[in-house]
Design a protein around this motif. Structure first.
Motif, mmCIF file in Angstrom:
data_model
loop_
_atom_site.group_PDB
_atom_site.id
_atom_site.type_symbol
_atom_site.label_atom_id
_atom_site.label_comp_id
_atom_site.label_asym_id
_atom_site.label_seq_id
_atom_site.Cartn_x
_atom_site.Cartn_y
_atom_site.Cartn_z
ATOM 1 N N ILE A 52 47.459 48.095 47.371
ATOM 2 C CA ILE A 52 47.822 46.676 47.547
ATOM 3 C C ILE A 52 48.944 46.309 46.571
ATOM 4 C CG2 ILE A 52 45.653 45.829 48.554
ATOM 5 C CD1 ILE A 52 44.815 44.902 45.721
ATOM 6 N N GLU A 74 34.454 48.644 51.221
ATOM 7 C CA GLU A 74 35.896 48.863 51.369
ATOM 8 C C GLU A 74 36.113 50.080 52.261
ATOM 9 O OE1 GLU A 74 39.482 48.857 48.307
ATOM 10 O OE2 GLU A 74 38.321 50.692 48.086
ATOM 11 N N GLY A 76 39.008 52.571 53.027
ATOM 12 C CA GLY A 76 40.330 52.972 52.528
ATOM 13 C C GLY A 76 40.391 52.840 51.014
ATOM 14 N N PHE A 81 42.351 52.061 43.346
ATOM 15 C CA PHE A 81 42.926 50.899 42.651
ATOM 16 C C PHE A 81 42.255 49.587 43.075
ATOM 17 C CE2 PHE A 81 45.889 47.340 42.642
ATOM 18 C CZ PHE A 81 46.206 47.266 41.292
ATOM 19 N N SER A 82 42.231 49.295 44.378
ATOM 20 C CA SER A 82 41.679 47.990 44.806
ATOM 21 C C SER A 82 40.179 47.907 44.522
ATOM 22 C CB SER A 82 41.979 47.717 46.287
ATOM 23 O OG SER A 82 41.580 48.796 47.100
ATOM 24 N N ARG A 100 38.628 59.482 53.629
ATOM 25 C CA ARG A 100 38.473 60.805 54.246
ATOM 26 C C ARG A 100 39.499 61.817 53.734
ATOM 27 N NH1 ARG A 100 41.106 59.243 60.157
ATOM 28 N NH2 ARG A 100 43.171 58.791 59.318
ATOM 29 N N ALA A 147 43.638 53.089 58.462
ATOM 30 C CA ALA A 147 44.615 53.180 59.551
ATOM 31 C C ALA A 147 44.602 51.881 60.367
ATOM 32 C CB ALA A 147 44.272 54.374 60.428
#
Ligand code: SAM
Length: 235
Positions: A52, A74, A76, A81-82, A100, A147
């Motif tokens: 982000i 979450e 991804g 970081f996020s 993944r 994605a």
């Protein structure tokens, strides 16, 4: 050296959906990430890993501090970081994060071992569609940042796992403004994403069981509140 992302990977982060000078103003004037978050942000930038952007960090700081969610999902993780930013700003939240990509998973594991000081974060490795089918918990905040063509595919399962009144935030929904164009103007390689996002907008923006809002932060955030227990997407 990270292999997953090439130097062209972050294209939409460099195609701001509001005026460039406004983005610059937001990045320069809002509070910066500090400490390990700054270190991870710099690492991601140097390795072209799409995390982000700073203006979304600023917004998430505020959102987490106001909402204080207790259970976050979450989709991804990338380098974590996020997830770590959410953990810092919602100290009583438990965070489940899914990825993944083995290279990202290895980096995220290191970062969680070093910086998740309250041990708030659980990383689940694998394909999100498989994991979503197995989760048996209810979340009050979900951040979808995987994605983009699959958002519409994952959202029904996400809504099932979301508490009534809970919030889903989906990142990068404007694709640098491409979503506003007719499909003929979209590069063939980007059309699956384009179609997926149009289906997502059709299914959510005026759905009476949801309250949805589009925000021009970063490459666009779609925020969705689940209003009713029965909230579903149209077939
Ligand atoms: C944009 S990055 C996440 C950035 C992270 N949320 C942040 O801001 O720090 C997207 C991540 O989603 C993962 N991903 C994409 N599609 C996925 C899927 N179907 N299942 C699991 N992980 C997926 C990728 O491997 C990648 O690490």
């Amino acid at each position: 050296m990270v292999k997953t992302y090439s130097k062209n990977a972050n294209r939409n982060m460099r195609r701001p959906v509001v005026k460039e000078e406004v983005v610059r103003f937001m990045r320069e004037h809002q509070a910066q990430n500090t400490g390990f978050l700054k270190k991870l942000e710099d690492f991601a930038q140097s390795e072209n890993i799409p995390i982000i952007p700073p203006e979304t960090s600023a917004y998430f700081r505020l959102l987490m501090q106001v909402l204080q969610p207790k259970k976050i999902l979450e989709i991804g993780t990338a380098i974590g970081f996020s997830a770590l930013l959410m953990a810092e700003n919602a100290p009583s939240a438990g965070i489940t994060t899914i990825d993944r990509n083995p290279e990202m998973i290895a980096l995220a594991k290191d970062n969680f071992a070093n910086y998740d000081s309250r041990r708030q974060i659980r990383l689940i490795e694998g394909e999100a569609s498989d994991i979503l089918a197995e989760l048996d918990e209810t979340y009050d905040f979900v951040f979808m940042d995987s994605a983009k063509s699959k958002y519409i595919v994952f959202l029904p399962a996400v809504l099932e796992h979301l508490a009534v009144g809970g919030l889903v935030v989906l990142d990068d929904v404007f694709q640098g403004g491409d979503v506003t164009k007719p499909i003929e103007d979209i590069h063939r390689s980007q059309r699956a994403i384009y179609r997926g996002l149009q289906k997502l907008f059709d299914a959510t923006l005026t759905n009476p069981d949801l309250t949805a809002s589009l925000l021009p932060i970063g490459d666009g955030l779609l925020m969705i509140r689940k209003n009713t227990k029965e909230a579903r997407l149209p077939d």
